[in-house]
Design a protein around this motif. Structure first.
Motif, PDB file in Angstrom:
ATOM      1  N   LYS A   1       2.744 -39.140 -17.676  1.00 56.63           N
ATOM      2  CA  LYS A   1       2.010 -39.868 -16.647  1.00 56.63           C
ATOM      3  C   LYS A   1       2.679 -39.621 -15.300  1.00 56.63           C
ATOM      4  O   LYS A   1       3.845 -39.987 -15.108  1.00 56.63           O
ATOM      5  N   GLY A   2       1.983 -38.983 -14.408  1.00 57.74           N
ATOM      6  CA  GLY A   2       2.554 -38.717 -13.092  1.00 57.74           C
ATOM      7  C   GLY A   2       3.490 -37.525 -13.069  1.00 57.74           C
ATOM      8  O   GLY A   2       4.122 -37.237 -12.060  1.00 57.74           O
ATOM      9  N   VAL A   3       3.594 -36.841 -14.188  1.00 55.64           N
ATOM     10  CA  VAL A   3       4.463 -35.666 -14.268  1.00 55.64           C
ATOM     11  C   VAL A   3       3.576 -34.471 -14.625  1.00 55.64           C
ATOM     12  O   VAL A   3       2.412 -34.429 -14.218  1.00 55.64           O
ATOM     13  N   ALA A   4       4.090 -33.514 -15.404  1.00 56.73           N
ATOM     14  CA  ALA A   4       3.280 -32.341 -15.731  1.00 56.73           C
ATOM     15  C   ALA A   4       2.029 -32.745 -16.500  1.00 56.73           C
ATOM     16  O   ALA A   4       2.064 -33.632 -17.358  1.00 56.73           O
ATOM     17  N   ASP A   5       0.933 -32.069 -16.195  1.00 55.83           N
ATOM     18  CA  ASP A   5      -0.312 -32.318 -16.913  1.00 55.83           C
ATOM     19  C   ASP A   5      -0.352 -31.549 -18.227  1.00 55.83           C
ATOM     20  O   ASP A   5      -1.034 -31.956 -19.168  1.00 55.83           O
ATOM     21  N   ALA A   6       0.357 -30.443 -18.272  1.00 55.98           N
ATOM     22  CA  ALA A   6       0.425 -29.661 -19.518  1.00 55.98           C
ATOM     23  C   ALA A   6       1.685 -28.815 -19.499  1.00 55.98           C
ATOM     24  O   ALA A   6       2.235 -28.492 -18.438  1.00 55.98           O
ATOM     25  N   ALA A   7       2.131 -28.449 -20.705  1.00 53.98           N
ATOM     26  CA  ALA A   7       3.214 -27.475 -20.847  1.00 53.98           C
ATOM     27  C   ALA A   7       2.729 -26.374 -21.773  1.00 53.98           C
ATOM     28  O   ALA A   7       2.050 -26.637 -22.771  1.00 53.98           O
TER      29      ALA A   7
ATOM     30  N   ILE B   1      13.642 -30.567 -11.008  1.00 50.88           N
ATOM     31  CA  ILE B   1      13.558 -31.102  -9.640  1.00 50.88           C
ATOM     32  C   ILE B   1      12.281 -30.617  -8.955  1.00 50.88           C
ATOM     33  O   ILE B   1      11.541 -31.399  -8.333  1.00 50.88           O
ATOM     34  N   VAL B   2      12.008 -29.326  -9.073  1.00 49.12           N
ATOM     35  CA  VAL B   2      10.816 -28.759  -8.440  1.00 49.12           C
ATOM     36  C   VAL B   2       9.557 -29.371  -9.053  1.00 49.12           C
ATOM     37  O   VAL B   2       8.602 -29.720  -8.346  1.00 49.12           O
ATOM     38  N   LEU B   3       9.589 -29.546 -10.369  1.00 51.79           N
ATOM     39  CA  LEU B   3       8.453 -30.178 -11.043  1.00 51.79           C
ATOM     40  C   LEU B   3       8.198 -31.577 -10.485  1.00 51.79           C
ATOM     41  O   LEU B   3       7.051 -31.946 -10.185  1.00 51.79           O
ATOM     42  N   MET B   4       9.248 -32.357 -10.358  1.00 54.65           N
ATOM     43  CA  MET B   4       9.089 -33.734  -9.869  1.00 54.65           C
ATOM     44  C   MET B   4       8.466 -33.743  -8.468  1.00 54.65           C
ATOM     45  O   MET B   4       7.544 -34.528  -8.196  1.00 54.65           O
TER      46      MET B   4
ATOM     47  N   GLU C   1      11.013 -36.388   3.303  1.00 53.14           N
ATOM     48  CA  GLU C   1       9.835 -36.072   2.490  1.00 53.14           C
ATOM     49  C   GLU C   1      10.226 -35.824   1.025  1.00 53.14           C
ATOM     50  O   GLU C   1       9.641 -36.401   0.107  1.00 53.14           O
ATOM     51  N   LEU C   2      11.240 -34.986   0.819  1.00 60.47           N
ATOM     52  CA  LEU C   2      11.654 -34.702  -0.563  1.00 60.47           C
ATOM     53  C   LEU C   2      12.214 -35.948  -1.243  1.00 60.47           C
ATOM     54  O   LEU C   2      11.995 -36.167  -2.437  1.00 60.47           O
ATOM     55  N   LYS C   3      12.937 -36.782  -0.493  1.00 54.14           N
ATOM     56  CA  LYS C   3      13.434 -38.028  -1.069  1.00 54.14           C
ATOM     57  C   LYS C   3      12.276 -38.868  -1.597  1.00 54.14           C
ATOM     58  O   LYS C   3      12.335 -39.406  -2.709  1.00 54.14           O
ATOM     59  N   GLY C   4      11.240 -38.934  -0.792  1.00 58.19           N
ATOM     60  CA  GLY C   4      10.074 -39.705  -1.217  1.00 58.19           C
ATOM     61  C   GLY C   4       9.472 -39.166  -2.508  1.00 58.19           C
ATOM     62  O   GLY C   4       9.141 -39.922  -3.430  1.00 58.19           O
ATOM     63  N   TYR C   5       9.373 -37.855  -2.601  1.00 65.41           N
ATOM     64  CA  TYR C   5       8.800 -37.269  -3.818  1.00 65.41           C
ATOM     65  C   TYR C   5       9.688 -37.538  -5.029  1.00 65.41           C
ATOM     66  O   TYR C   5       9.216 -37.920  -6.093  1.00 65.41           O
ATOM     67  N   LEU C   6      11.001 -37.331  -4.861  1.00 64.38           N
ATOM     68  CA  LEU C   6      11.886 -37.489  -6.023  1.00 64.38           C
ATOM     69  C   LEU C   6      12.033 -38.945  -6.448  1.00 64.38           C
ATOM     70  O   LEU C   6      12.396 -39.230  -7.588  1.00 64.38           O
ATOM     71  N   ASP C   7      11.738 -39.861  -5.531  1.00 63.53           N
ATOM     72  CA  ASP C   7      11.833 -41.282  -5.868  1.00 63.53           C
ATOM     73  C   ASP C   7      10.537 -41.818  -6.487  1.00 63.53           C
ATOM     74  O   ASP C   7      10.459 -43.002  -6.827  1.00 63.53           O
ATOM     75  N   ALA C   8       9.536 -40.984  -6.633  1.00 66.38           N
ATOM     76  CA  ALA C   8       8.264 -41.427  -7.206  1.00 66.38           C
ATOM     77  C   ALA C   8       8.453 -41.824  -8.672  1.00 66.38           C
ATOM     78  O   ALA C   8       9.501 -41.588  -9.267  1.00 66.38           O
ATOM     79  N   GLU C   9       7.419 -42.433  -9.223  1.00 66.65           N
ATOM     80  CA  GLU C   9       7.465 -42.855 -10.626  1.00 66.65           C
ATOM     81  C   GLU C   9       7.046 -41.694 -11.520  1.00 66.65           C
ATOM     82  O   GLU C   9       5.973 -41.124 -11.344  1.00 66.65           O
ATOM     83  N   PHE C  10       7.892 -41.360 -12.486  1.00 72.57           N
ATOM     84  CA  PHE C  10       7.570 -40.324 -13.468  1.00 72.57           C
ATOM     85  C   PHE C  10       7.692 -40.944 -14.845  1.00 72.57           C
ATOM     86  O   PHE C  10       8.693 -41.589 -15.138  1.00 72.57           O
ATOM     87  N   ASP C  11       6.708 -40.724 -15.668  1.00 74.55           N
ATOM     88  CA  ASP C  11       6.736 -41.372 -16.971  1.00 74.55           C
ATOM     89  C   ASP C  11       6.367 -40.373 -18.071  1.00 74.55           C
ATOM     90  O   ASP C  11       5.207 -40.185 -18.401  1.00 74.55           O
ATOM     91  N   ALA C  12       7.377 -39.728 -18.592  1.00 73.10           N
ATOM     92  CA  ALA C  12       7.204 -38.826 -19.727  1.00 73.10           C
ATOM     93  C   ALA C  12       8.392 -39.068 -20.653  1.00 73.10           C
ATOM     94  O   ALA C  12       9.424 -39.592 -20.221  1.00 73.10           O
TER      95      ALA C  12
END
Lengths: 330, 330
Positions: free
Chosen positions: B68-74, B155-158, B314-325
């Protein structure tokens, strides 16, 4: 020694220093003891304090489970060694907010002695501390209360914390932890020893093609040492010990924890999980919750354990609660 | 071989079967391919699809980051082998919802060829797919775009996923991923080889008291092979390569990822993190985000890598987002 450490005598202090620096939003060290990891999310409203602990060398046990909605503190001993009584008591002083505390730890003699003394010191100061010993290792004794605690620690912790977060009193939280413990059954297999930081040596020797079923996480002797078998056969042998002991029947629901002991690849853990899942499904048992990863290790030991917990509606509710600590977000 | 598998040729299929059974609330296999892990949380509103992938044997890469909020597929290849073009394309068909897709993967020749063919197949069907190659391994080349991708993948994925979740278009998401990649620098050390499931053999031999600094996650040659040194010295040597390359200066902010390659104890990872943190702090660099764990492994390789990412707001904001996998909740 294939480890990356500095002086072997400093590993615990350096690990703890690194841990609180890496996770400074979640935890701090106690002001009074460098061996007590305290949550930065302690409840404002009174609730039973949950204190987890034991020797080092099982990370992410115990420190990785201190956080929001999980353990309020962890008491950290030296490698494979119980924390001392004063440290056990310090954790109580750090987290108690009027409803008393519950000590949760695996059933090892040194821990029992020292945590009990910690509880007595708390009692002398008027703080009530109760204890639930975790006793999930099926092979370690025929008698339930004599069994060792292994990865089931994590399940019992989750249940106790969820109950405490609901505002239950100390007797009630203790009863939930006892129920969760009695519902939990584990057995593991070791393919190698861990490496002790101070000596740089393995705890025991085992052949390049050998494994030991039933071995404890400190290298306690297992059921049988034999040639390494295919993953499915190893799982079947583990379940042949767990299932009759647990008397699991069709129609029941369980949680499954496939726990890596440190150096077994994630790939292998999922191959193991697959077989556990398939055997249970074939039996008509439903897997309500599954956890796969390195939850309770023996440093660089190659191996894994399987933990099954019999669930009813109440335990399902507790295990489905929100837990937020660095190592309990899976 | 100290692994728990069945037939070495079946490891990927059995792992994937176990994985989707363990995490059935988060992921499923594609209806059209057993090698595409698809999120069960695909966005209802159009957004850029993020597709992660590469060879197996690096778990939790890549499958552990679908959620959720991370990769859509691998997209999952055989061990140390790229997925084929048809499979790369299948992932696009599974996740595209009108805004195109971004392929993210480490810079390895086989992956580049096959993902590019997948993108061409998508283009033939009118779906735009862009690619960002991850090139964070400092030692692998003087030329940035020729570098291999290692733990910086995460990191790039996030960053890319957080940008996509904000509704940015494909060009914008691609630009964010490129910026995150160029801000990311890694270097690792291997103390042992991984064990290949099919042969049961190590990829390379290394002495009981030796390590290789700069080694790649498939055993690509490093900078120097030498006696294992204290953790702090190893960290210092790694940073001596990363810091000048990165031209990091006092007052800057970074994220730190200390990544275990599979068999190094959690204890050691935190001892390593401690030194990284202390050196950066001494330099006047602020650690905004820290991650410590087995994020990108080489199965049972003993070793670790350090990844630094230069952060702006900007990058801080992205990396601080919610990732749920399953593997991105730390």
């Amino acid at each position: 020694m294939k480890r990356l450490i500095n002086d072997g005598y400093d590993v615990v202090e350096e690990m703890l220093d690194g841990y609180v620096k890496a996770h400074s939003e979640d935890v701090r060290l106690s002001d009074e003891s460098g061996r007590v990891v305290v949550s930065k999310h302690l409840s404002e409203t009174p609730k039973v304090g949950i204190i987890f602990g034991g020797g080092s060398g099982h990370e992410p046990l115990f420190l990785g489970y201190v956080g929001k909605g999980v353990a309020d503190a962890a008491v950290i001993g030296n490698v494979n060694t119980s924390p001392d009584p004063m440290t056990c008591y310090q954790a109580v002083k750090d987290v108690d907010n009027g409803k008393g505390c519950l000590y949760l730890y695996g059933n090892y003699q040194g821990d029992v002695i020292n945590f009990d003394m910690g509880a007595e010191m708390a009692a002398d100061d008027g703080i009530r501390v109760e204890t639930v010993l975790i006793t999930d290792d099926v092979y370690s004794s025929e008698v339930r209360e004599d069994r060792r605690g292994v990865a089931g620690d994590v399940i019992v912790l989750m249940a106790a914390c969820a109950a405490a977060n609901e505002g239950k009193d100390l007797d009630e939280v203790k009863a939930v932890a006892e129920r969760a413990n009695l519902a939990t059954y584990s057995l593991g297999v070791a393919l190698s020893s861990s490496t002790l930081p101070v000596t740089g040596e393995k705890i025991f020797e085992i052949g390049e093609d050998e494994m030991e079923v039933g071995m404890g996480i400190h290298g306690e002797p297992g059921i049988v040492r034999k040639k390494i078998e295919p993953a499915d056969s190893v799982v079947d042998e583990i379940l042949e010990h767990i299932l009759p002991d647990m008397k699991l029947e069709a129609g029941e629901e369980v949680s499954v924890l496939v726990n890596g002991l440190g150096a077994l690849p994630v790939m292998d853990l999922y191959i193991v999980y697959r077989r556990v899942h398939d055997v249970l499904t074939e039996m008509g048992v439903k897997v309500h919750k599954s956890m796969v990863g390195n939850y309770a290790t023996s440093m660089d030991m190659i191996g894994m354990s399987v933990t099954l917990t019999r669930l009813d509606e109440e335990l399902k509710g507790y295990l489905d609660a929100e837990f937020d600590a660095p190592y309990l977000r899976q």
